[in-house]
Write an enzyme that holds these catalytic residues in place. Structure first.
Site, mmCIF file in Angstrom:
data_model
loop_
_atom_site.group_PDB
_atom_site.id
_atom_site.type_symbol
_atom_site.label_atom_id
_atom_site.label_comp_id
_atom_site.label_asym_id
_atom_site.label_seq_id
_atom_site.Cartn_x
_atom_site.Cartn_y
_atom_site.Cartn_z
ATOM 1 N N HIS A 58 43.490 30.882 37.154
ATOM 2 C CA HIS A 58 42.275 29.727 37.639
ATOM 3 C C HIS A 58 41.494 29.318 36.318
ATOM 4 O O HIS A 58 41.037 30.532 35.596
ATOM 5 C CB HIS A 58 41.627 30.310 38.404
ATOM 6 C CG HIS A 58 42.290 30.354 39.619
ATOM 7 N ND1 HIS A 58 42.282 31.428 40.894
ATOM 8 C CD2 HIS A 58 43.095 29.445 40.479
ATOM 9 C CE1 HIS A 58 43.025 31.078 41.799
ATOM 10 N NE2 HIS A 58 43.465 29.926 41.577
ATOM 11 N N GLU A 263 39.961 41.270 41.253
ATOM 12 C CA GLU A 263 38.776 40.294 41.103
ATOM 13 C C GLU A 263 37.716 40.957 40.468
ATOM 14 O O GLU A 263 36.865 41.850 40.956
ATOM 15 C CB GLU A 263 38.379 39.869 42.666
ATOM 16 C CG GLU A 263 39.432 39.270 43.379
ATOM 17 C CD GLU A 263 39.574 37.791 43.173
ATOM 18 O OE1 GLU A 263 38.766 37.326 42.252
ATOM 19 O OE2 GLU A 263 40.533 37.006 43.637
#
Length: 293
Positions: A58, A263
């Site tokens: 991303h 994450e």
């Protein structure tokens, strides 16, 4: 190492520097981005067990690239000197395993977040339209064609597309017209299939969480592995539902081997570069423990 604005050019310069310092690094190109940027992969170690870590699927999570590159620099130094690092015997780990790192899956997207639409950008008008007329791309997650690369893999792709409800290109959540339409995801799929990895980790931001499962396709050991990663990092191991078509999902479904989405950090993306030292302290134990799993 420069951390602020770690774009594709900075990555290439750092790879050149590291390759001169550490000739044992194996650097190859696994494919090209939409705009023709070579996507590098770096191998370290000579063991038969192959592992893979990646970053910057991303675009607005670009800080994962300098994190993984700092890890590569530090573990390379320990390997070259034959010393332990943070309590881990690096020489032994890299005699047992070979680690392949893809530090920037989405180079066009990262450059878009950091530089905006530059003059004569081939997708400039389209990107501005997809970004609702705004020239501020700091929230952009997708590649330069407005496709979210982590919604692009053939793991219940149709269900993810329906869940997202994103019908066309944009900053996030559009998984393309079909799975594996984008050169970046095609490159990652071929690269993964070619190497028969025993384990993969994809670095994202943020949440301080470890996602380890996928629709019960994961091997039995995955939950215990995730618990180990959580223990060394303080992150939370999470059994995720209601998410499909990601790289980790596809790897688990395709190969029935452990795959993890990490994450990193906590806050609002893109995480500020000032957080780099703290983020690095969080992620290093996970990356090292991954070599022990």
């Amino acid at each position: 190492m420069e951390k602020v604005g770690y774009d594709y050019g900075v990555l290439c310069n750092e790879l050149t520097r590291l390759s001169k310092l550490y000739p044992f690094l194996g650097i190859q190109t696994i494919g090209q981005s939409v705009l023709g940027k070579c996507i590098p992969a770096i191998g370290i170690g000579h063991g038969p067990r192959k592992l893979h870590y990646n970053a910057s699927f991303h675009a607005n999570e670009w800080i994962t690239t300098p994190l993984i590159m700092q890890f590569l620099a530090d573990i390379s130094l320990a390997y070259a000197r034959g010393i332990a690092w943070r309590g881990y015997h690096v020489g032994r780990l890299l005699a047992e395993s070979t680690l392949w790192i893809v530090p920037m899956v989405n180079p066009d997207g990262v450059d878009l977040v950091l530089k905006g639409v530059t003059p004569n950008h081939p997708y400039g008008d389209l990107l501005l339209n997809w970004n609702e007329g705004s020239s501020d791309f700091h929230n952009w997650k997708a590649n330069v064609r407005g496709v979210d690369l982590n919604d692009q893999f053939p793991a219940h792709w149709e269900e993810e597309a329906a869940r997202r409800g994103q019908l066309g290109p944009g900053a996030r959540d559009f998984g393309g017209e079909a799975p594996l339409t984008e050169p970046e995801t095609i490159a990652m799929a071929y690269f993964t299939q070619a190497h028969s990895f025993e384990l993969v980790m994809a670095l994202h931001t943020q949440g301080q969480e470890i996602y380890w499962n996928y629709r019960d396709y994961e091997p039995e050991a995955s939950e215990a592995y995730a618990a180990r990663l959580a223990r060394v990092s303080g992150y939370k191991a999470v059994k995720l539902t209601g998410s499909d078509a990601g790289y980790k999902d596809w790897f688990i479904q395709q190969f029935r081997k452990p795959g993890f989405t990490i994450e990193v950090g906590f806050g609002v993306n893109p995480l500020p570069s000032e957080m780099f030292p703290a983020l690095y302290e969080e992620i290093v134990p996970i990356l090292l423990e991954g070599l022990e799993l």
